[in-house]
Design a protein around this motif. Structure first.
Motif, PDB file in Angstrom:
ATOM      1  N   ARG A  48       0.725  -1.082   0.043  1.00 45.60           N
ATOM      2  CA  ARG A  48       0.190   0.123   0.078  1.00 45.60           C
ATOM      3  C   ARG A  48       0.819   1.190   0.006  1.00 45.60           C
ATOM      4  NH1 ARG A  48      -3.880  -0.733   4.933  1.00 45.60           N
ATOM      5  NH2 ARG A  48      -1.665  -1.066   6.119  1.00 45.60           N
ATOM      6  N   TYR A  49       0.614   2.195  -0.828  1.00 48.21           N
ATOM      7  CA  TYR A  49       1.195   3.579  -0.926  1.00 48.21           C
ATOM      8  C   TYR A  49       0.095   4.565  -0.939  1.00 48.21           C
ATOM      9  CZ  TYR A  49       0.426   3.146  -5.855  1.00 48.21           C
ATOM     10  OH  TYR A  49      -0.149   3.091  -7.201  1.00 48.21           O
ATOM     11  N   ARG A  50       0.628   5.845  -0.428  1.00 45.14           N
ATOM     12  CA  ARG A  50      -0.049   7.017  -0.377  1.00 45.14           C
ATOM     13  C   ARG A  50       0.817   8.399  -0.813  1.00 45.14           C
ATOM     14  NH1 ARG A  50      -1.694   9.654   4.332  1.00 45.14           N
ATOM     15  NH2 ARG A  50       0.038   9.626   5.977  1.00 45.14           N
ATOM     16  N   CYS A  51       0.048   9.342  -1.326  1.00 43.68           N
ATOM     17  CA  CYS A  51       0.478  10.810  -1.381  1.00 43.68           C
ATOM     18  C   CYS A  51       0.393  11.449   0.023  1.00 43.68           C
ATOM     19  CB  CYS A  51      -0.076  11.468  -2.644  1.00 43.68           C
ATOM     20  SG  CYS A  51       0.655  13.171  -2.368  1.00 43.68           S
ATOM     21  N   VAL A  52       1.197  11.687   0.842  1.00 43.66           N
ATOM     22  CA  VAL A  52       0.947  12.211   2.301  1.00 43.66           C
ATOM     23  C   VAL A  52       0.283  13.485   2.106  1.00 43.66           C
ATOM     24  CG1 VAL A  52       2.144  12.981   4.435  1.00 43.66           C
ATOM     25  CG2 VAL A  52       2.944  10.840   3.103  1.00 43.66           C
ATOM     26  N   ARG A  53       0.690  14.024   1.048  1.00 49.53           N
ATOM     27  CA  ARG A  53       0.112  15.501   1.120  1.00 49.53           C
ATOM     28  C   ARG A  53      -1.233  15.635   0.611  1.00 49.53           C
ATOM     29  NH1 ARG A  53       5.038  15.339  -0.508  1.00 49.53           N
ATOM     30  NH2 ARG A  53       6.560  17.306  -0.191  1.00 49.53           N
ATOM     31  N   HIS A  54      -1.747  14.592   0.006  1.00 54.33           N
ATOM     32  CA  HIS A  54      -3.351  14.390  -0.642  1.00 54.33           C
ATOM     33  C   HIS A  54      -3.922  13.409  -0.066  1.00 54.33           C
ATOM     34  CE1 HIS A  54      -0.908  16.981  -3.536  1.00 54.33           C
ATOM     35  NE2 HIS A  54      -1.688  17.981  -3.281  1.00 54.33           N
ATOM     36  N   SER A  55      -3.701  12.671   1.030  1.00 55.74           N
ATOM     37  CA  SER A  55      -4.553  11.784   1.605  1.00 55.74           C
ATOM     38  C   SER A  55      -4.518  11.779   3.117  1.00 55.74           C
ATOM     39  CB  SER A  55      -3.797  10.459   1.160  1.00 55.74           C
ATOM     40  OG  SER A  55      -2.581  10.183   1.616  1.00 55.74           O
ATOM     41  N   ALA A  56      -5.370  11.018   3.651  1.00 55.85           N
ATOM     42  CA  ALA A  56      -5.290  10.702   5.210  1.00 55.85           C
ATOM     43  C   ALA A  56      -5.782   9.574   5.537  1.00 55.85           C
ATOM     44  CB  ALA A  56      -6.549  11.693   5.844  1.00 55.85           C
ATOM     45  N   ILE A  57      -5.366   9.013   6.591  1.00 51.51           N
ATOM     46  CA  ILE A  57      -5.609   7.735   7.171  1.00 51.51           C
ATOM     47  C   ILE A  57      -6.337   7.837   8.490  1.00 51.51           C
ATOM     48  CG2 ILE A  57      -4.583   5.333   8.196  1.00 51.51           C
ATOM     49  CD1 ILE A  57      -2.099   6.094   6.429  1.00 51.51           C
ATOM     50  N   VAL A  58      -7.632   7.311   8.344  1.00 52.69           N
ATOM     51  CA  VAL A  58      -8.609   7.382   9.500  1.00 52.69           C
ATOM     52  C   VAL A  58      -9.068   5.889   9.579  1.00 52.69           C
ATOM     53  CG1 VAL A  58     -10.707   8.167  10.223  1.00 52.69           C
ATOM     54  CG2 VAL A  58      -9.246   9.740   8.867  1.00 52.69           C
ATOM     55  N   ASN A  59      -8.932   5.387  10.818  1.00 59.08           N
ATOM     56  CA  ASN A  59      -9.106   3.918  11.402  1.00 59.08           C
ATOM     57  C   ASN A  59      -8.494   3.029  10.516  1.00 59.08           C
ATOM     58  OD1 ASN A  59     -10.931   4.970  13.453  1.00 59.08           O
ATOM     59  ND2 ASN A  59     -12.638   5.155  11.887  1.00 59.08           N
ATOM     60  N   ASN A  60      -7.192   3.311  10.049  1.00 56.07           N
ATOM     61  CA  ASN A  60      -6.251   2.595   9.390  1.00 56.07           C
ATOM     62  C   ASN A  60      -6.837   2.241   7.886  1.00 56.07           C
ATOM     63  OD1 ASN A  60      -3.878   1.107   9.344  1.00 56.07           O
ATOM     64  ND2 ASN A  60      -4.892  -0.935   9.607  1.00 56.07           N
ATOM     65  N   ARG A  61      -7.648   3.118   7.625  1.00 52.34           N
ATOM     66  CA  ARG A  61      -8.050   3.039   5.980  1.00 52.34           C
ATOM     67  C   ARG A  61      -7.494   4.319   5.311  1.00 52.34           C
ATOM     68  NH1 ARG A  61     -12.449  -0.477   4.520  1.00 52.34           N
ATOM     69  NH2 ARG A  61     -12.513   0.904   2.836  1.00 52.34           N
ATOM     70  N   CYS A  62      -7.120   4.315   4.333  1.00 54.67           N
ATOM     71  CA  CYS A  62      -6.717   5.475   3.302  1.00 54.67           C
ATOM     72  C   CYS A  62      -7.554   5.900   2.698  1.00 54.67           C
ATOM     73  CB  CYS A  62      -5.441   5.019   2.547  1.00 54.67           C
ATOM     74  SG  CYS A  62      -4.572   6.315   1.588  1.00 54.67           S
ATOM     75  N   SER A  63      -7.805   7.190   2.647  1.00 51.46           N
ATOM     76  CA  SER A  63      -8.995   8.059   1.679  1.00 51.46           C
ATOM     77  C   SER A  63      -8.057   9.047   1.070  1.00 51.46           C
ATOM     78  CB  SER A  63     -10.028   8.639   2.530  1.00 51.46           C
ATOM     79  OG  SER A  63      -9.789   9.530   3.248  1.00 51.46           O
ATOM     80  N   GLY A  64      -8.402   9.103  -0.168  1.00 52.18           N
ATOM     81  CA  GLY A  64      -7.847  10.433  -0.901  1.00 52.18           C
ATOM     82  C   GLY A  64      -6.763   9.485  -1.837  1.00 52.18           C
ATOM     83  N   MET A  65      -5.543  10.237  -2.275  1.00 47.69           N
ATOM     84  CA  MET A  65      -4.646   9.798  -3.252  1.00 47.69           C
ATOM     85  C   MET A  65      -3.874   8.699  -2.351  1.00 47.69           C
ATOM     86  SD  MET A  65      -2.079  12.278  -5.222  1.00 47.69           S
ATOM     87  CE  MET A  65      -1.261  11.635  -6.856  1.00 47.69           C
ATOM     88  N   CYS A  66      -4.403   7.471  -2.849  1.00 49.41           N
ATOM     89  CA  CYS A  66      -4.001   6.136  -2.072  1.00 49.41           C
ATOM     90  C   CYS A  66      -3.794   5.158  -3.417  1.00 49.41           C
ATOM     91  CB  CYS A  66      -4.925   5.745  -1.198  1.00 49.41           C
ATOM     92  SG  CYS A  66      -5.380   6.859  -0.050  1.00 49.41           S
ATOM     93  N   GLY A  67      -2.983   4.226  -3.337  1.00 46.96           N
ATOM     94  CA  GLY A  67      -2.740   2.928  -4.403  1.00 46.96           C
ATOM     95  C   GLY A  67      -2.335   1.923  -3.646  1.00 46.96           C
ATOM     96  N   PHE A  68      -2.491   0.809  -4.543  1.00 47.78           N
ATOM     97  CA  PHE A  68      -1.810  -0.642  -4.223  1.00 47.78           C
ATOM     98  C   PHE A  68      -1.030  -1.227  -5.157  1.00 47.78           C
ATOM     99  CE2 PHE A  68      -5.931   0.282  -2.271  1.00 47.78           C
ATOM    100  CZ  PHE A  68      -5.854   0.013  -0.851  1.00 47.78           C
ATOM    101  N   VAL A  69      -0.162  -1.951  -4.839  1.00 42.77           N
ATOM    102  CA  VAL A  69       0.700  -2.828  -5.852  1.00 42.77           C
ATOM    103  C   VAL A  69       0.165  -4.184  -5.409  1.00 42.77           C
ATOM    104  CG1 VAL A  69       2.851  -3.455  -6.721  1.00 42.77           C
ATOM    105  CG2 VAL A  69       2.312  -1.114  -6.480  1.00 42.77           C
ATOM    106  N   HIS A  70      -0.314  -5.158  -6.330  1.00 42.46           N
ATOM    107  CA  HIS A  70      -0.557  -6.481  -5.726  1.00 42.46           C
ATOM    108  C   HIS A  70       0.454  -7.200  -6.837  1.00 42.46           C
ATOM    109  CE1 HIS A  70      -4.206  -5.489  -3.994  1.00 42.46           C
ATOM    110  NE2 HIS A  70      -4.576  -4.527  -5.279  1.00 42.46           N
ATOM    111  N   VAL A  71       1.687  -8.054  -6.041  1.00 47.73           N
ATOM    112  CA  VAL A  71       2.405  -8.609  -6.562  1.00 47.73           C
ATOM    113  C   VAL A  71       1.747 -10.120  -6.443  1.00 47.73           C
ATOM    114  CG1 VAL A  71       4.640  -9.596  -6.652  1.00 47.73           C
ATOM    115  CG2 VAL A  71       4.306  -7.475  -5.761  1.00 47.73           C
ATOM    116  N   VAL A  72       1.290 -10.966  -7.823  1.00 53.31           N
ATOM    117  CA  VAL A  72       0.597 -11.964  -7.705  1.00 53.31           C
ATOM    118  C   VAL A  72       1.385 -13.400  -7.843  1.00 53.31           C
ATOM    119  CG1 VAL A  72      -1.466 -10.620  -8.424  1.00 53.31           C
ATOM    120  CG2 VAL A  72      -0.189 -11.428 -10.200  1.00 53.31           C
ATOM    121  N   ALA A  73       2.590 -13.235  -8.637  1.00 51.83           N
ATOM    122  CA  ALA A  73       3.216 -14.513  -8.994  1.00 51.83           C
ATOM    123  C   ALA A  73       4.597 -14.411  -8.881  1.00 51.83           C
ATOM    124  CB  ALA A  73       2.931 -14.872 -10.400  1.00 51.83           C
TER     125      ALA A  73
END
Length: 121
Positions: free
Chosen positions: A96-121
């Protein structure tokens, strides 16, 4: 029953050979763009194979950053307009990653400018 198992194995082998998953010699790069004024990563979810690289590119007029959060990994890069950064992912998991300037984490959930990298194999 044997035919069904054989057909499934053949289909899986063909699918992996077409997509390149399971062939470490063919490492690929996925590009995540930061565009416009909506402060979003595009795409939000990126799916890659082990050993592949993700490249983040700031295509907006604002300063953004790519900062890891949760999951025990570290990464933090500030990107001015036009800049890019990259990272190779070698372990199967979700990052999980985010832009600290344009996101917020509330109750361990990211809102705003957040993203995910899923490494599948």
């Amino acid at each position: 029953m044997r035919f069904r198992v054989l057909a499934t194995a053949l289909a899986a082998t063909l699918a992996f050979s077409i997509t390149g998953i399971g062939t470490p010699a063919q490492a690929a790069t996925s590009i995540v763009r930061m565009k416009g004024t909506r402060n979003k990563f595009r795409p939000v979810h990126t799916y890659i194979a082990k050993g592949d690289k993700v490249s983040w590119r700031n295509m907006s007029r604002r300063v953004h950053d790519v900062t890891a959060y949760g999951g025990g990994w570290t990464f933090s890069k500030v990107l001015s307009p036009g800049q890019r950064t990259a990272r190779r992912f070698r372990k199967r998991r979700t990052y999980r990653y985010r832009c600290v300037r344009h996101s917020a984490i509330v109750n361990n959930r990211c809102s705003g400018m957040c993203g995910f990298v899923h490494v599948v194999a």
